[in-house]
Design a protein around this motif. Structure first.
Motif, PDB file in Angstrom:
ATOM      1  N   VAL A  52       0.781  -1.432   0.001  1.00 49.41           N
ATOM      2  CA  VAL A  52       0.184   0.383  -0.085  1.00 49.41           C
ATOM      3  C   VAL A  52       1.058   1.181  -0.335  1.00 49.41           C
ATOM      4  O   VAL A  52       0.458   2.405  -0.643  1.00 49.41           O
ATOM      5  CB  VAL A  52      -0.906   0.041   1.527  1.00 49.41           C
ATOM      6  CG1 VAL A  52      -1.331   1.661   1.386  1.00 49.41           C
ATOM      7  CG2 VAL A  52      -1.980  -1.170   0.547  1.00 49.41           C
ATOM      8  N   THR A  53       1.898   1.383   1.005  1.00 47.24           N
ATOM      9  CA  THR A  53       2.806   2.558   1.081  1.00 47.24           C
ATOM     10  C   THR A  53       3.566   2.923  -0.449  1.00 47.24           C
ATOM     11  O   THR A  53       3.406   3.880  -0.512  1.00 47.24           O
ATOM     12  CB  THR A  53       3.697   1.951   1.797  1.00 47.24           C
ATOM     13  OG1 THR A  53       2.814   1.758   3.158  1.00 47.24           O
ATOM     14  CG2 THR A  53       5.019   3.595   2.036  1.00 47.24           C
ATOM     15  N   GLY A  54       3.804   1.745  -0.781  1.00 47.66           N
ATOM     16  CA  GLY A  54       4.559   1.916  -2.333  1.00 47.66           C
ATOM     17  C   GLY A  54       3.756   2.399  -3.209  1.00 47.66           C
ATOM     18  O   GLY A  54       4.212   3.078  -4.322  1.00 47.66           O
ATOM     19  N   MET A  55       2.504   2.055  -3.483  1.00 49.32           N
ATOM     20  CA  MET A  55       0.891   2.456  -4.476  1.00 49.32           C
ATOM     21  C   MET A  55       1.422   3.895  -4.013  1.00 49.32           C
ATOM     22  O   MET A  55       1.546   4.753  -5.194  1.00 49.32           O
ATOM     23  CB  MET A  55       0.412   2.212  -4.454  1.00 49.32           C
ATOM     24  CG  MET A  55      -0.098   0.423  -5.084  1.00 49.32           C
ATOM     25  SD  MET A  55      -0.997   0.064  -5.078  1.00 49.32           S
ATOM     26  CE  MET A  55      -1.517  -0.798  -3.586  1.00 49.32           C
ATOM     27  N   MET A  56       1.467   3.968  -2.719  1.00 44.61           N
ATOM     28  CA  MET A  56       0.791   5.375  -2.712  1.00 44.61           C
ATOM     29  C   MET A  56       2.460   6.259  -3.017  1.00 44.61           C
ATOM     30  O   MET A  56       2.095   7.542  -3.478  1.00 44.61           O
ATOM     31  CB  MET A  56       0.785   5.693  -0.796  1.00 44.61           C
ATOM     32  CG  MET A  56      -0.581   5.476  -0.551  1.00 44.61           C
ATOM     33  SD  MET A  56      -1.164   5.827   0.624  1.00 44.61           S
ATOM     34  CE  MET A  56       0.138   5.946   2.329  1.00 44.61           C
ATOM     35  N   VAL A  57       3.726   5.710  -2.646  1.00 43.01           N
ATOM     36  CA  VAL A  57       4.696   6.765  -2.368  1.00 43.01           C
ATOM     37  C   VAL A  57       4.919   7.085  -4.186  1.00 43.01           C
ATOM     38  O   VAL A  57       5.588   7.717  -4.546  1.00 43.01           O
ATOM     39  CB  VAL A  57       5.973   6.265  -2.147  1.00 43.01           C
ATOM     40  CG1 VAL A  57       6.998   7.106  -2.599  1.00 43.01           C
ATOM     41  CG2 VAL A  57       5.668   6.437  -0.585  1.00 43.01           C
TER      42      VAL A  57
ATOM     43  N   VAL B 118     -10.655   1.050  -2.624  1.00 44.22           N
ATOM     44  CA  VAL B 118      -9.791   2.019  -0.820  1.00 44.22           C
ATOM     45  C   VAL B 118      -8.277   2.579  -1.629  1.00 44.22           C
ATOM     46  O   VAL B 118      -8.181   3.645  -1.372  1.00 44.22           O
ATOM     47  CB  VAL B 118      -9.455   0.855  -0.070  1.00 44.22           C
ATOM     48  CG1 VAL B 118      -8.221   1.342   0.540  1.00 44.22           C
ATOM     49  CG2 VAL B 118     -10.614   0.552   0.967  1.00 44.22           C
ATOM     50  N   VAL B 119      -7.520   1.023  -2.499  1.00 44.56           N
ATOM     51  CA  VAL B 119      -6.503   2.223  -3.522  1.00 44.56           C
ATOM     52  C   VAL B 119      -6.787   3.956  -4.153  1.00 44.56           C
ATOM     53  O   VAL B 119      -5.664   3.937  -3.749  1.00 44.56           O
ATOM     54  CB  VAL B 119      -5.599   0.936  -3.879  1.00 44.56           C
ATOM     55  CG1 VAL B 119      -4.948   1.052  -5.119  1.00 44.56           C
ATOM     56  CG2 VAL B 119      -6.172  -0.709  -3.717  1.00 44.56           C
ATOM     57  N   MET B 120      -7.767   3.300  -5.114  1.00 50.93           N
ATOM     58  CA  MET B 120      -8.028   4.637  -5.628  1.00 50.93           C
ATOM     59  C   MET B 120      -8.387   5.860  -4.874  1.00 50.93           C
ATOM     60  O   MET B 120      -8.106   7.244  -5.258  1.00 50.93           O
ATOM     61  CB  MET B 120      -9.649   4.599  -6.250  1.00 50.93           C
ATOM     62  CG  MET B 120      -9.308   3.470  -7.442  1.00 50.93           C
ATOM     63  SD  MET B 120      -7.374   3.689  -8.703  1.00 50.93           S
ATOM     64  CE  MET B 120      -8.046   5.622  -9.052  1.00 50.93           C
ATOM     65  N   ASN B 121      -8.994   5.983  -3.331  1.00 49.97           N
ATOM     66  CA  ASN B 121      -9.349   7.024  -2.285  1.00 49.97           C
ATOM     67  C   ASN B 121      -7.653   7.217  -2.209  1.00 49.97           C
ATOM     68  O   ASN B 121      -7.912   8.298  -1.374  1.00 49.97           O
ATOM     69  CB  ASN B 121     -10.184   5.867  -1.480  1.00 49.97           C
ATOM     70  CG  ASN B 121     -11.647   5.607  -2.021  1.00 49.97           C
ATOM     71  OD1 ASN B 121     -11.882   6.609  -2.503  1.00 49.97           O
ATOM     72  ND2 ASN B 121     -11.991   5.524  -1.132  1.00 49.97           N
ATOM     73  N   PHE B 122      -7.188   6.364  -1.644  1.00 46.24           N
ATOM     74  CA  PHE B 122      -5.906   6.987  -0.684  1.00 46.24           C
ATOM     75  C   PHE B 122      -4.725   7.750  -1.847  1.00 46.24           C
ATOM     76  O   PHE B 122      -3.221   8.548  -1.480  1.00 46.24           O
ATOM     77  CB  PHE B 122      -5.119   5.897   0.118  1.00 46.24           C
ATOM     78  CG  PHE B 122      -4.741   4.671  -0.734  1.00 46.24           C
ATOM     79  CD1 PHE B 122      -3.259   4.916  -1.563  1.00 46.24           C
ATOM     80  CD2 PHE B 122      -5.230   3.289  -0.284  1.00 46.24           C
ATOM     81  CE1 PHE B 122      -2.948   3.705  -1.753  1.00 46.24           C
ATOM     82  CE2 PHE B 122      -4.343   2.222  -0.846  1.00 46.24           C
ATOM     83  CZ  PHE B 122      -3.432   2.360  -1.422  1.00 46.24           C
TER      84      PHE B 122
ATOM     85  N   ILE C 294     -11.729   1.220 -19.225  1.00 48.06           N
ATOM     86  CA  ILE C 294     -10.443   1.085 -20.312  1.00 48.06           C
ATOM     87  C   ILE C 294      -9.865  -0.248 -19.421  1.00 48.06           C
ATOM     88  O   ILE C 294     -10.050  -0.860 -20.243  1.00 48.06           O
ATOM     89  CB  ILE C 294     -10.183   2.458 -20.102  1.00 48.06           C
ATOM     90  CG1 ILE C 294     -10.923   3.441 -20.477  1.00 48.06           C
ATOM     91  CG2 ILE C 294      -9.210   1.781 -21.064  1.00 48.06           C
ATOM     92  CD1 ILE C 294     -10.051   4.846 -21.299  1.00 48.06           C
ATOM     93  N   ALA C 295      -9.546  -0.323 -17.873  1.00 49.07           N
ATOM     94  CA  ALA C 295      -8.075  -1.730 -18.115  1.00 49.07           C
ATOM     95  C   ALA C 295      -8.744  -1.582 -16.077  1.00 49.07           C
ATOM     96  O   ALA C 295      -9.185  -0.646 -15.247  1.00 49.07           O
ATOM     97  CB  ALA C 295      -6.537  -1.325 -18.081  1.00 49.07           C
ATOM     98  N   LEU C 296      -8.717  -2.940 -15.802  1.00 49.84           N
ATOM     99  CA  LEU C 296      -8.250  -2.854 -14.623  1.00 49.84           C
ATOM    100  C   LEU C 296      -7.776  -2.643 -14.191  1.00 49.84           C
ATOM    101  O   LEU C 296      -5.960  -3.119 -14.302  1.00 49.84           O
ATOM    102  CB  LEU C 296      -8.879  -5.030 -14.446  1.00 49.84           C
ATOM    103  CG  LEU C 296     -10.433  -5.177 -15.079  1.00 49.84           C
ATOM    104  CD1 LEU C 296     -10.487  -6.647 -14.649  1.00 49.84           C
ATOM    105  CD2 LEU C 296     -11.183  -4.891 -14.019  1.00 49.84           C
ATOM    106  N   PRO C 297      -7.335  -2.321 -12.428  1.00 52.64           N
ATOM    107  CA  PRO C 297      -5.810  -1.592 -12.233  1.00 52.64           C
ATOM    108  C   PRO C 297      -5.002  -2.822 -11.801  1.00 52.64           C
ATOM    109  O   PRO C 297      -5.537  -4.241 -12.166  1.00 52.64           O
ATOM    110  CB  PRO C 297      -6.808  -0.857 -10.810  1.00 52.64           C
ATOM    111  CG  PRO C 297      -7.450  -0.240 -11.437  1.00 52.64           C
ATOM    112  CD  PRO C 297      -8.306  -1.724 -12.011  1.00 52.64           C
ATOM    113  N   GLY C 298      -3.313  -2.497 -11.471  1.00 51.11           N
ATOM    114  CA  GLY C 298      -2.861  -3.844 -10.741  1.00 51.11           C
ATOM    115  C   GLY C 298      -3.607  -4.636  -9.584  1.00 51.11           C
ATOM    116  O   GLY C 298      -3.115  -5.699  -9.289  1.00 51.11           O
ATOM    117  N   ALA C 299      -3.885  -3.779  -8.565  1.00 52.16           N
ATOM    118  CA  ALA C 299      -4.122  -4.307  -7.369  1.00 52.16           C
ATOM    119  C   ALA C 299      -5.247  -5.081  -7.193  1.00 52.16           C
ATOM    120  O   ALA C 299      -5.686  -6.493  -7.023  1.00 52.16           O
ATOM    121  CB  ALA C 299      -4.404  -3.945  -6.224  1.00 52.16           C
TER     122      ALA C 299
END
Length: 273
Positions: free
Chosen positions: A140-145, A234-238, A209-214
């Motif tokens: 999660v931190t990696g995606m945010m950073v 949750v991923v898109m929100n953060f 268009i595409a399914l995200p990685g998570a």
């Protein structure tokens, strides 16, 4: 059986599993070979860059895979902190390179990414969106950073470029009594809009268009699509939150370096292209 033999057996099994698992990625290199051939015949001169990029990705991901395997086995909060600091340092350096003409760009980017992502992480933990364990927190931190790094670098570069092109407008506003923040309001707003637009566009079109990685990873791992979309929301929100925090903070930290102590534009910042 001795403890040494047990650890030795576990180590061998990990290496064997890794070697067998790499067969599919190696087979997928066929696509890269085709891309290299296309670059060669089209005379794009990207062949060396492609090969280097793929080789570097292979080495980096292989090392990270073993590091994460070790961290997940230890399952200690301390390793979350170490991984987070390492990612922020790399992200700050990379974003600073994009905004190389911004004074102290790497430090500004690093501080913005650190503050914005840390605030987001604290909120997610307090709201109990996910448990504070390496298996959850590090990805999660990696995606945010990563998202914050891209947005922050674009924000700083665009802000400096716009100020360079519109020096006369800014200086006129300053001469009429505007504060530096008031004089650069339009440029700051434009830089933020440009930097955040890809993140917002991605949020608006996610799943269409595409399914995200998570989400893709969970589905391929056997999870229910309904469970996958819950995590992806949750991923898109953060990502939107962290990117916005970091980009806005970077403008507040950077704009003082564009002015002298007497509230005039620091012309030496805008000399180089």
């Amino acid at each position: 059986m001795s403890t040494g033999n047990i650890f030795h057996g576990q180590s061998d099994s990990v290496w064997i599993a890794f070697a067998l698992g790499m067969l599919k990625p190696l087979a997928a290199l066929v696509i890269v070979v085709l891309a290299v051939l296309m670059s060669f015949f089209q005379k794009l001169d990207l062949e060396k860059e492609m090969i280097y990029s793929i080789f570097r990705a292979f080495v980096q991901l292989s090392i990270i895979g073993f590091v994460l395997e070790f961290i997940f086995q230890q399952n200690h909060v301390f390793y979350i902190f170490l991984a987070y600091i390492f990612m922020v340092l790399v992200a700050g350096y990379t974003a600073g390179k994009r905004a190389k003409h911004v004074p102290k760009g790497a430090y500004i980017a690093g501080a913005s990414i650190l503050a914005g992502t840390f605030l987001t992480m604290i909120m997610l933990v307090l709201l109990r969106v996910f448990p504070l364990t390496p298996r959850y927190a590090i990805p999660v931190t990696g995606m945010m950073v990563g998202s914050a790094m891209t947005v922050t670098g674009v924000t700083l570069k665009r802000l400096r470029d716009d100020l360079r092109l519109q020096q006369n407008q800014v200086e006129t506003a300053l001469a009429l009594g505007a504060t530096p923040r008031q004089a650069t309001h339009k440029q700051v707003k434009r830089a933020l809009v440009v930097a955040l637009s890809p993140v917002l566009d991605n949020a608006k079109t996610v799943g269409l268009i595409a399914l995200p990685g998570a989400m893709t990873g969970l589905i391929m791992g056997g999870a229910s699509p309904l469970e996958a979309i819950q995590l992806q929301i949750v991923v898109m929100n953060f990502l939107v939150g962290a990117s916005t925090f970091c980009s806005i903070l970077s403008t507040y930290l950077s704009w003082p370096f564009f002015f002298t102590k007497t509230y005039q534009l620091e012309t030496r910042v805008f000399i180089e292209e």
